[in-house]
Write a protein that holds these residues in place. Structure first.
Motif, PDB file in Angstrom:
ATOM      1  N   LEU A  84      26.374  40.376  21.812  1.00 35.42           N
ATOM      2  CA  LEU A  84      25.192  39.537  21.976  1.00 35.42           C
ATOM      3  C   LEU A  84      23.986  40.323  21.482  1.00 35.42           C
ATOM      4  O   LEU A  84      23.837  41.508  21.811  1.00 35.42           O
ATOM      5  CB  LEU A  84      25.011  39.151  23.441  1.00 35.42           C
ATOM      6  N   SER A  85      23.133  39.663  20.713  1.00 42.16           N
ATOM      7  CA  SER A  85      21.968  40.343  20.136  1.00 42.16           C
ATOM      8  C   SER A  85      20.731  39.479  20.275  1.00 42.16           C
ATOM      9  O   SER A  85      20.778  38.256  20.096  1.00 42.16           O
ATOM     10  CB  SER A  85      22.191  40.629  18.649  1.00 42.16           C
ATOM     11  N   ALA A  86      19.612  40.140  20.583  1.00 43.81           N
ATOM     12  CA  ALA A  86      18.307  39.488  20.642  1.00 43.81           C
ATOM     13  C   ALA A  86      17.239  40.568  20.629  1.00 43.81           C
ATOM     14  O   ALA A  86      17.406  41.620  21.251  1.00 43.81           O
ATOM     15  CB  ALA A  86      18.176  38.632  21.900  1.00 43.81           C
ATOM     16  N   ARG A  87      16.171  40.306  19.885  1.00 47.44           N
ATOM     17  CA  ARG A  87      14.998  41.190  19.887  1.00 47.44           C
ATOM     18  C   ARG A  87      15.341  42.640  19.570  1.00 47.44           C
ATOM     19  O   ARG A  87      14.771  43.562  20.150  1.00 47.44           O
ATOM     20  CB  ARG A  87      14.275  41.087  21.214  1.00 47.44           C
ATOM     21  N   GLY A  88      16.330  42.839  18.683  1.00 50.56           N
ATOM     22  CA  GLY A  88      16.698  44.189  18.286  1.00 50.56           C
ATOM     23  C   GLY A  88      17.586  44.926  19.276  1.00 50.56           C
ATOM     24  O   GLY A  88      17.904  46.092  19.078  1.00 50.56           O
ATOM     25  N   HIS A  89      18.019  44.252  20.331  1.00 55.23           N
ATOM     26  CA  HIS A  89      18.897  44.854  21.337  1.00 55.23           C
ATOM     27  C   HIS A  89      20.276  44.213  21.243  1.00 55.23           C
ATOM     28  O   HIS A  89      20.400  43.052  20.851  1.00 55.23           O
ATOM     29  CB  HIS A  89      18.328  44.669  22.746  1.00 55.23           C
ATOM     30  N   HIS A  90      21.306  44.948  21.644  1.00 51.30           N
ATOM     31  CA  HIS A  90      22.681  44.470  21.556  1.00 51.30           C
ATOM     32  C   HIS A  90      23.431  44.810  22.847  1.00 51.30           C
ATOM     33  O   HIS A  90      23.175  45.838  23.467  1.00 51.30           O
ATOM     34  CB  HIS A  90      23.418  45.127  20.381  1.00 51.30           C
TER      35      HIS A  90
END
Length: 169
Positions: free
Chosen positions: A20-26
């Motif tokens: 899962l990825s969002a806003r440069g985080h995983h």
């Protein structure tokens, strides 16, 4: 499974390892695709309330939401591991999981998003009253059954163990 006489209810599940990825985080997680009327496996919050995924939505644990920095309505990319297809979904709610990173989506959405129409990787079945042994035996004989677990028996064993005193040396 529904054709087995001892079966009272069945929930099919599609369990997939995803990033899962969002806003440069995983965050790597297990995505479970649940039927829209799932009764045996559901996402719950810390109070025990059901947090059902919505169409094109995903319920994530609070820990995943914190790591990704997302809230309800935010877009998240889900990529099938190790190098599979990707899908965009929106966070539809927060749940709590006792073990590991877990996300829940509707079964049909997960199947469609990853090109796995009609596929289930596991199923949870509830026996009719007094038919637990017959259900276990019937499922164990199915050629597609890789492993059969009796969660009620596991829960009973855990409850018994929790009543014991532990001394760590």
């Amino acid at each position: 499974l529904r054709a087995i006489d001892a079966v009272d209810a069945v929930d099919p599940i599609l369990a997939l390892p995803v990033r899962l990825s969002a806003r440069g985080h995983h965050e790597d997680a297990m995505l479970q695709g649940l039927g829209d009327r799932a009764a045996l496996v559901r996402s719950l919050d810390v109070t025990g309330e059901v947090v059902a995924p919505t169409a094109n939505g995903v319920v994530v644990t609070r820990a995943i939401a914190k790591k990704l920095g997302v809230g309800v309505g935010d877009e998240v990319r889900a990529a099938l591991l190790p190098d599979g297809p990707q899908a965009s979904v929106h966070v539809s709610g927060f749940a709590d999981a006792s073990m590991g990173s877990l996300a829940s989506a509707l079964l049909a959405d997960a199947q469609r998003a990853f090109g796995l129409l009609g596929l289930a990787t596991s199923a949870v079945a509830r026996a009719k009253p007094g038919r637990e042994a017959a259900l276990h035996e019937a499922i164990s004989k199915l050629p597609i059954a890789a492993r059969v677990q009796d969660l009620a028996a596991q829960r009973q064993q855990t409850d018994q163990l929790m009543g014991l005193g532990w001394l760590m040396l």
